[in-house]
Design a protein around this motif. Structure first.
Motif, short mmCIF file in Angstrom:
data_model
loop_
_atom_site.label_atom_id
_atom_site.label_comp_id
_atom_site.label_asym_id
_atom_site.label_seq_id
_atom_site.Cartn_x
_atom_site.Cartn_y
_atom_site.Cartn_z
N GLY A 235 21.98 75.16 72.93
CA GLY A 235 22.30 73.87 72.32
C GLY A 235 23.26 73.04 73.15
N VAL A 236 24.35 73.66 73.62
CA VAL A 236 25.33 72.88 74.39
C VAL A 236 24.77 72.49 75.75
CG1 VAL A 236 27.33 73.85 73.20
CG2 VAL A 236 26.49 74.97 75.27
N ARG A 239 22.43 69.58 74.96
CA ARG A 239 23.25 68.43 74.57
C ARG A 239 23.88 67.78 75.80
NH1 ARG A 239 28.71 68.09 74.04
NH2 ARG A 239 29.57 66.47 72.66
N TYR A 273 24.95 65.90 68.08
CA TYR A 273 25.19 67.04 67.20
C TYR A 273 23.86 67.62 66.70
CZ TYR A 273 26.53 69.66 63.03
OH TYR A 273 26.67 70.64 62.09
N ASN A 276 21.89 69.62 69.25
CA ASN A 276 22.60 70.89 69.45
C ASN A 276 22.29 71.85 68.31
OD1 ASN A 276 24.41 72.89 70.23
ND2 ASN A 276 26.17 71.81 69.37
N THR A 1096 31.92 69.95 75.60
CA THR A 1096 31.07 71.14 75.54
C THR A 1096 31.91 72.39 75.34
OG1 THR A 1096 29.34 70.17 76.93
CG2 THR A 1096 29.49 72.58 76.89
N THR A 1099 33.17 72.49 71.72
CA THR A 1099 32.08 72.82 70.79
C THR A 1099 31.69 74.29 70.91
OG1 THR A 1099 31.23 70.56 70.94
CG2 THR A 1099 29.72 72.24 70.12
#
Length: 1445
Positions: A235-236, A239, A273, A276, A1096, A1099
């Motif tokens: 996800g990161v 993103r 978001y 991600n 990043t 998160t």
């Protein structure tokens, strides 16, 4: 947290999320270890070669693609010391158990009383950094476009290709997790219970079962941890690439305005978001077939083909869920449309706050935003209701499927044992993932597709095409032949709007975009080294012509070529948040000699001496703490320092006084830039005679060309303009040539006259004086403007929770919401309890039916908590994982209490069969059960409706309170806080309150109720279990206390790191032309990547810290369960078998509930950090003084007398006064001109009059009333103003003139006619309903000033303040406007702040200011009659007859 990072760990240099350590735009981002590709050219955005970076940035061509990633399979690896997140350099066991995270978790815990700082956390790994993933995602998108074309290209396919390998690996890990969960919770635990109830004494067999359970529990806990962490990594990465691709595309656009900008902000906010989150929740869609296969096989083993009844029921419920989810996704799309609109309006409000305050327009703007919010609220509420209906299906689906299957099975005459019945129920509970996880995963996937569609629209926008690099004639710098240029029409915000436009009879784009702002059949050539002057009336297309040379306007036909590098100084200077030096260097290397020369020729040295920290003084976004002239000169200095071949200077002298203007033209443009190609637009006609060629524009065409003398002899438009200018600037005084020359050489900037730098080298640079040397003595503690964003420390304060409860409606409302949750949970418990009674009627000849019934009752009651906990749509990967790992421990009700009922097999000889007598009450039991199911659904809907009502109310009330407080904040708040930081509260933080927090709270109440009910049931059945609850509770509380510190702090850090991202995007969009023209895309990209990387890290650490505690809670729960099982097996025979089995079952249930409650508590607290940030603006924000002592008569002010009595003013308490002992008395109806050099304090007078800053001394009286004692709204509404920077808002012409809807159309037309704009507005079509773009982009700057003047005329107040109101207007129009002002405001007091002195010659009184003081005051005639007066000297400097130097 004061301890710095270990020496072996590198620091991120020249960059920080905190303003006091910002990245310098002129410097590349430096790492101690160089990684990643390098740029080959300054203006290159896309590299043609991309490293295939699935797991690494620079793979060795001789190694496998995943060789580095596979190293994680090594059991143990040495500790990483490169300062980056060590997840990819951890060993196998460290990765499984998250031990690589432990040092940071404990470090944060030890320093829990201190704020988390950047140096306390790791740097971004190569695999997750923005550079690697942006380049990879760009390559995949380019391949997709090349293969399918832009129209058919799918960003969804791009995502699938990006994450393809990781999706496959995730699928394999999910299979391991599902099998281990089934074996541990369903099969092995049942065998242990059978062993305890049997007569068998094989202790090794029992210990073997415990060992198998231990293995399965470890596999389940660690595999699920890996699934989530793997998903977070994916996800990161996606993103980071997603944001990088979006930003780089923005840099390739011609312009970003209005809806495009709001969509870009949405991409960097909510969309980032969602994409991600989708990478995490997509695992549950992958799990669907695996769970179905396992459940179907075991159910078929139990019931044969009748299992398809249950599968059919699940499919039916899933179809309903899917339909509801699709409707919710549609509503979410509609919601986002209004969210985008609201955020766009909020951005416009923040950027225009000064004008809004001066006009007292807070109420109409607040109302406009609240109206958008009401529409948004409507869709939020509908979404919440449908979500509640959708989640109402979840808890009843397994039991409905069980009832349907069992009823159908028995109705067909089949025999069914109670053990088999409970085995079926347990299996169907295992399939709960279909209706609990899948809908949310589907919703996340649907929202991600909306984000993908938005990204595709963004990537499909038409790109900027630079001009041809070489001219046909090598001696030419710019060539334009038979070219036609026209502005692009505004882009529609989304496909929905485009469809609506197709349905309507939409006018052509010429009506949407000004027909007059385009250029037809343009022919233009300039020789290298020439100075070209361009003049013409306002709105004739001068700025559009410069934009066409840069390629910012589409060329429909013709030829355009530019030979050489280009520098551009815009009419409205673009200043970014950074130091003065950073704004001037703008990516270029620092050359001290050239830098000092540039400061001198641009007249900036005296200003820097007055600034707190010289050229290291921080400038606010858009230059909030600089005067208009200072901003313009910084912008000019940036262009001059770039040492380009071609200079495009757009009216750069409009905002400076005559002394500085003359210095800039002769010292900078004529001398320092000699030999450069310069195209110079201006309304300052006195400088045109020094140009090599003059072009006169009118209505988008060049009507006259030639030198000054040639054009005068034509007696055409130029000649008439010059005659008007001569008449306006005719100076009756006699000033000696020596006086003129003295001031020409010396005066510049806002320097006091006694400070005059000496002449230096041949370029006009000064010799280094002691004053200039001071510029090199920097003090980092001075000159700070932007404040570091506040981060709370410690636990979330009770005030934050109380603020949310108050917004809901108070404590009584909150208790009512909790009560309805309790009632709903009790109804679910009742239905499961009734089901257990019904199934127990299947027994005949039971040895101890009372004990059996009681035990089954408690068991099923305890298991009922899992139904309620799944009754919500989970909004984060951590919560989803929490639910999964906790419910899988307890999703299998088992037969525990009767020695005669020992087998799940329907063929067991020990099974007790259901007789006809036992089934005679089938209809009664079924009726009660179905009725209870209906009651549950009804209560669920009611609960959802009530919850949605009050949760949405809380979010909307918080929004309104925060909005009101922000609009009441003083101007220094907006100076000290970048727009992106404020906007972050109204976008992502509010999104948390709108969407995620309500559903999370719903989950929390259900789990909390389940904990209470389960503990009560357990204690009723086995009172001694209450003793065990205490140590277990203490154990889990300790875990909660430790884990919540790090999770909370990482979430706070994640909240803060979003602000720089949004600010950088917004600033880059505003200065897009400047960034591209100066070829600074590389530095801009490096900055956005740095901001993305720190975001990043925050998160990733927030998500992984949740999994760190999650896997430990799972393993702790497993240890407690295993310890209990082992104790029971070792003491087999000494305790009652039924009691032992029940104790084991209760242990599994209670421990699972407790550890899940800890996780949900952490998650709720984490989400409340967004409420905490809103609460900061609700309670802690400084407000302008809203109180008032005096209420003057309604007719006040009826005369317009203004008295300044010893006025002193500071912009901040720690700054020097900008106004010192100001004293003057302006009589009613006087026309007053206020003049002075740039930075003299002229605009500060306006700030004092409007109380934008409260006085630090003295008083201001209007008609005898102290303005400090009346209400701000009344004061500001009684004074009209036209600010230095004209501001127009997105909306109709009518809205811009009269947002209160107070005036008639006739009055508005008369106001437009008075400023000579009526005919132009008529030409546009739609009359007063013509749509103005954000910031008035479809009008020239001069036309914007005229519309602002019409706005002031419409108000007809007794006092009018004009702050450089005609600076961007040609002399002829200015002359007419002055006549209009004299006629329209004959009975008013008019204060005119001006640099163009002819605009104040007709005033009754002239006030000359210098360094915040009044130097002279008197009538123009008196001042001009004195040859040594300040005003006479200034007039002499402006005359056309001034000799060149």
């Amino acid at each position: 947290m004061a301890n710095s990072r270990e020496r072996s760990q590198p620091r991120l240099q020249r960059y920080s999320i905190y303003p006091d350590r910002q990245v310098h735009v002129n410097e590349g981002l430096q790492w101690d270890e160089e990684t990643g590709p390098t740029w080959t050219s300054e203006n290159e955005i896309n590299d043609t070669s991309y490293p295939y970076a699935d797991f690494t940035t620079t793979p060795d061509p001789y190694q496998g693609k995943y060789s580095k990633a596979l190293k994680v399979l090594k059991p143990f690896r040495p500790r990483s010391k490169d300062g980056k997140i060590p997840v990819h350099k951890s060993g196998f066991f460290s990765y499984l158990l998250m031990t690589w995270m432990s040092p940071l978790i404990w470090k944060v815990f030890r320093h829990r009383k201190e704020a988390l700082k950047e140096e306390d956390i790791w740097l971004c790994p190569d695999q997750e950094n923005a550079t690697t993933n942006t380049e990879r995602l760009t390559r995949i998108w380019d391949e997709e476009v090349k293969k399918h074309g832009l129209e058919k290209a799918s960003f969804l396919k791009v995502w699938l290709k990006f994450a393809r390998t990781r999706i496959i690996v995730t699928l394999l890990i999910i299979a391991v997790n599902a099998v281990s969960t089934f074996l541990e919770a369903g099969y092995l635990l049942n065998l242990i219970i059978q062993y305890l109830e049997s007569e068998e004494d094989d202790i090794l067999y029992g210990l073997g079962l415990v060992a198998c359970v231990a293995v399965c529990q470890v596999l389940r806990a660690t595999s699920f941890c890996v699934i989530i962490v793997f998903g977070v990594e994916t996800g990161v990465r996606f993103r980071a690439g997603f944001l990088g691709v979006a930003y780089e595309k923005m840099l390739r656009l011609k312009s970003v305005r209005g809806k495009q900008l709001s969509e870009l902000i949405t991409i960097f906010g909510a969309d980032a978001y969602r994409v991600n989150l989708n990478n995490v929740t997509f695992a549950y869609l992958l799990a669907l077939p695996i769970y179905v296969v396992i459940g179907a096989i075991y159910t078929y083993y139990l019931l044969g083909p009748w299992c398809f009844v249950a599968i059919g029921m699940f499919v039916f419920c899933y179809i309903i869920q899917a339909r509801l989810t699709s409707v919710v996704a549609y509503l979410r799309t509609k919601t986002l449309r209004f969210t985008d609109k609201r955020v766009r309006k909020m951005s416009e409000l923040i950027n225009s706050m000064k004008l809004i305050k001066m006009y007292a327009w807070e109420k109409p703007f607040r109302t406009a935003i609240q109206e958008i919010r009401k529409q948004e609220k409507k869709y939020l509420f509908l979404s919440a209701i449908l979500n509640s209906i959708s989640t109402a299906i979840i808890p009843v689906t397994p039991t409905l499927a069980s009832v349907a299957t069992i009823a159908a099975y028995r109705a067909a005459g089949n025999e069914l044992s109670a053990a088999t019945a409970f085995a079926v129920i347990g299996t169907l509970s295992f399939l709960r993932v279909i209706v609990s996880f899948i809908p949310f995963a589907t919703k996340s996937f649907g929202e991600a597709k909306v984000s993908f569609a938005r990204m595709k629209r963004h990537l499909a926008l038409k790109e900027y095409q630079p001009p041809t690099a070489g001219c046909k004639d090598p001696s030419h710098a710019v060539e334009i032949q038979d070219a036609t240029f026209i502005w692009d029409p505004p882009e529609a915000a989304d496909h929905g709007e485009k469809k609506e436009e197709k349905k309507k009879d939409v006018p052509t784009y010429q009506k949407q975009r000004r027909e007059t702002i385009h250029l037809q059949n343009v022919n233009f050539q300039t020789k290298k080294g020439q100075l070209i002057g361009i003049c013409g009336p306002v709105g004739c297309g001068k700025s559009a012509f410069l934009s066409s040379i840069m390629g910012r306007i589409s060329m429909l036909s013709g030829h355009l070529a530019v030979d050489g590098s280009v520098a551009y100084a815009a009419q409205q200077a673009w200043i970014f948040n950074g130091t003065v030096r950073e704004n001037i260097l703008f990516g270029k290397a620092y050359d001290q000699e050239r830098y000092q020369n540039v400061l001198f020729v641009c007249g900036l040295q005296p200003d820097l001496l007055l600034l707190a920290n010289g050229d290291e003084t921080e400038i606010g976004d858009r230059g909030t703490n600089l005067s208009g002239g200072q901003k313009q000169r910084v912008s000019l200095a940036r262009a001059v320092y770039s040492d380009s071949d071609i200079y495009l200077l757009d009216d750069v002298l409009s905002a400076v006084d005559v002394h500085v203007g003359r210095h800039l033209f002769h010292k900078c443009i004529k001398k320092f830039l000699k030999g450069k190609s310069i195209i110079f637009t201006t309304h300052q006609l006195q400088y045109l005679k020094h140009c090599d060629q003059i072009l006169v524009m009118e209505k988008g065409d060049f009507v006259e060309k030639g030198k000054h003398e040639e054009l005068l002899s034509l007696n055409g438009y130029y000649s008439s303009m010059m005659k008007q200018f001569h008449q306006a600037t005719d100076n009756p005084s006699k000033t000696s040539a020596e006086d003129v020359k003295f001031h020409d050489d010396g005066d510049q900037g806002s320097i006091p006259q006694e400070v005059k730098p000496a002449n230096g080298d041949k370029n006009g640079a000064p010799a280094k004086t002691p004053e200039v040397a001071k510029l090199q003595q920097h003090d980092a503690t001075k000159g700070k403007l932007t404040q570091a964003e506040e981060m709370e420390v410690g636990e979330i304060a009770w005030g934050t929770y109380y603020s949310y409860i108050s917004a809901m409606g108070g404590i009584c409302i909150a208790m009512f919401v909790i009560l309805i949750n309790i009632i709903t949970s009790v109804s679910v418990v009742f239905s499961d309890w009734w089901l257990s009674i019904w199934i127990n009627t299947f027994y005949v000849n039971s040895g101890n039916p009372d004990q059996l019934n009681s035990s089954w009752q408690s068991s099923t009651t305890l298991s009922s908590w899992q139904s309620s906990t799944s009754n919500s749509s989970w909004q984060s990967s951590t919560t989803l994982s929490s639910w999964h790992s906790s419910t899988t421990n307890s999703s299998w009700p088992v037969n525990t209490t009767n020695k005669e009922i020992t087998s799940f097999s329907p063929t067991s000889t020990d099974s007790l069969l259901v007789t006809p007598e036992a089934s005679s009450g089938l209809d009664f039991y079924l009726t009660v059960y179905v009725s209870s199911m209906g009651l549950i659904v009804l209560l669920m809907i009611c609960k959802g409706f009530i919850g949605a009502t009050y949760y949405v109310r809380a979010a909307c009330r918080l929004h309104d309170k925060v909005l009101t407080n922000v609009m009441r904040a003083p101007m220094r708040f907006f100076d000290a806080n970048p727009p992106g930081r404020i906007l972050n509260r109204f976008s992502k933080d509010l999104d948390e309150a709108d969407v995620y927090l309500p559903q999370l709270q719903d989950t929390f109440f259900q789990v909390g109720n389940s904990v209470v009910i389960s503990l009560i049931s357990a204690i009723v059945v086995l009172p001694w279990i209450a003793i065990a609850v205490v140590p277990v509770s203490i154990f889990f509380y300790v875990f909660k206390f430790v884990s919540s510190v790090s999770v909370r702090q990482f979430k706070r850090l994640e909240n803060i790191t979003r602000s720089p991202l949004l600010s950088h995007v917004s600033t880059s969009a505003q200065g897009l032309s400047t960034i591209v023209t100066f070829k600074q895309q590389r530095n801009s990209i490096q900055s956005i990547r740095a901001y993305t990387d720190i975001s990043t890290v925050a998160t990733f650490l927030m998500e992984t810290s949740m999994r760190w505690i999650g896997v430990r809670l799972d393993l702790a729960s497993a240890c407690i369960t295993l310890t209990t099982a082992l104790a029971l097996i070792l003491t087999k025979g000494s305790t009652d078998a039924a009691q032992a089995a029940l104790a084991l079952t209760l242990c599994v249930r209670v421990v699972s509930i407790m550890q899940f409650l800890i996780r949900i508590l952490n998650e709720v607290e984490t989400r409340f950090t967004s409420i905490e940030r809103l609460h900061q603006y609700e309670k802690k924000l400084e407000s302008e003084n809203q109180s008032f002592i005096d209420t003057p008569a309604d007719s006040w002010p009826n005369e317009g007398r203004i008295v300044f009595s010893n006025v002193q003013m500071k912009y901040r308490a720690d700054m020097e006064p900008v106004l010192n002992e100001i004293k003057f008395d302006i009589h009613p109806r006087q026309k007053v001109g206020i003049v002075g050099r740039t930075g003299a304090g002229k605009s500060s007078l306006a700030a004092a009059l409007f109380r934008l800053n409260e006085l630090s001394g003295g008083h201001i009286y209007i008609d005898g009333v102290d303005v400090g004692k009346v209400s701000l709204e009344l004061l500001r509404s009684k004074i009209s103003t036209i600010p230095q920077d004209p501001v127009l808002f997105a909306g109709t012409m009518r809205y811009n003139l009269d947002p209160f809807a107070k005036y008639t159309d006739d009055a508005m037309w008369k106001a437009l006619e008075a400023v000579h704009m009526k005919e132009k507005v008529k030409e546009l079509g739609n009359d007063l309903d013509y749509m103005i773009e954000e910031n008035g982009e479809n009008f020239s700057v001069g036309e914007r000033q005229l519309i602002c003047l019409a706005r002031a005329i419409l108000r007809r107040n007794k006092i009018l303040l004009l702050d450089e109101a005609t600076a961007s207007i040609d002399t002829a129009t200015d002359s007419m406007i002055q006549q209009t002002i004299r006629e329209s405001f004959a009975e008013c007091t008019v204060l005119t702040i001006a640099h163009r002195l002819n605009t104040v010659l007709h005033c009754d009184v002239i006030i000359i200011m210098e360094a915040g003081r009044v130097m002279e005051m008197g009538s123009p005639q008196d001042l001009l009659s004195d040859p040594r007066s300040y005003f006479n000297t200034m007039m002499s400097a402006q005359t056309v007859k001034t000799p060149s130097t």
